[in-house]
Design an enzyme around this catalytic site. Structure first.
Site, PDB file in Angstrom:
ATOM      1  N   CYS A 164       0.845  -1.188   0.000  1.00 21.73           N
ATOM      2  CA  CYS A 164       0.000   0.000   0.000  1.00 21.73           C
ATOM      3  C   CYS A 164       0.886   1.245   0.000  1.00 21.73           C
ATOM      4  CB  CYS A 164      -0.911  -0.005   1.224  1.00 21.73           C
ATOM      5  SG  CYS A 164      -1.935   1.476   1.359  1.00 21.73           S
ATOM      6  N   CYS A 193       0.436   3.164   3.581  1.00 19.38           N
ATOM      7  CA  CYS A 193       0.882   2.662   4.891  1.00 19.38           C
ATOM      8  C   CYS A 193       1.916   1.544   4.820  1.00 19.38           C
ATOM      9  CB  CYS A 193      -0.322   2.202   5.713  1.00 19.38           C
ATOM     10  SG  CYS A 193      -1.085   0.681   5.093  1.00 19.38           S
ATOM     11  N   CYS A 222      -7.314  -1.095   1.468  1.00 21.85           N
ATOM     12  CA  CYS A 222      -6.278  -1.582   2.374  1.00 21.85           C
ATOM     13  C   CYS A 222      -6.901  -1.744   3.757  1.00 21.85           C
ATOM     14  CB  CYS A 222      -5.116  -0.596   2.423  1.00 21.85           C
ATOM     15  SG  CYS A 222      -3.861  -1.015   3.657  1.00 21.85           S
ATOM     16  N   CYS A 243      -5.312   1.038   6.409  1.00 21.45           N
ATOM     17  CA  CYS A 243      -5.481   2.496   6.335  1.00 21.45           C
ATOM     18  C   CYS A 243      -6.703   2.927   5.525  1.00 21.45           C
ATOM     19  CB  CYS A 243      -4.224   3.150   5.778  1.00 21.45           C
ATOM     20  SG  CYS A 243      -3.948   2.819   4.028  1.00 21.45           S
ATOM     21  N   CYS A 250      -8.275  -5.947  -9.626  1.00 19.60           N
ATOM     22  CA  CYS A 250      -7.846  -4.923 -10.575  1.00 19.60           C
ATOM     23  C   CYS A 250      -7.482  -3.669  -9.773  1.00 19.60           C
ATOM     24  CB  CYS A 250      -8.977  -4.656 -11.556  1.00 19.60           C
ATOM     25  SG  CYS A 250      -8.527  -3.576 -12.909  1.00 19.60           S
TER      26      CYS A 250
END
Length: 134
Positions: free
Chosen positions: A51, A54, A100, A103, A123
């Site tokens: 991510c 984070c 995510c 976060c 995707c």
């Protein structure tokens, strides 16, 4: 392997300071990058996609495949709790948004038209991910 430790919470100003304008638009405002425009959409390097907000590990390169859509596509996340699936009814469509789990960054969507072993196509917006080469 469970890497989840705590929920990352930042102010809007902190996110804007950390992210590029495009990363902010995608991850914090549920944006979508243009197809074929992200830096790693066609990368075949070995490593882990994390991510951008984070640094949570999300997808292994072994789960990445060429979907022909112009966005990085994966068959499954690195671990089941790395991402959260949320119903998305924006733009008059019914889709499943992927965020995510650490976060709440918007990453992309998942569709039921992927290859084996899962039959799923995660995707993702490439600008919502950072690549860590093995």
């Amino acid at each position: 392997m469970n890497t989840k430790t705590f929920k990352v919470v930042k102010t809007d100003a902190e996110w804007r300071e950390q992210l590029t304008p495009e990363q902010y638009q995608i991850t914090r405002n549920h944006g979508t990058e243009r197809a074929f425009s992200s830096p790693n959409f066609d990368s075949k390097l070995k490593g882990v996609y994390k991510c951008v907000c984070c640094d949570r590990p999300l997808y292994k390169s072994e789960a990445k495949y060429e979907s022909g859509t112009g966005w990085p596509s994966f068959t499954n996340p690195i671990e089941p709790d790395a991402v959260i699936a949320v119903e998305d009814r924006s733009y008059g469509m019914l889709r499943t948004e992927i965020k995510c789990s650490d976060c709440d960054a918007h990453l992309g969507h998942v569709f039921p038209d992927g290859p084996a072993p899962t039959g799923l196509r995660y995707c993702m917006n490439g600008n919502a991910l950072v690549f860590d080469q093995a």
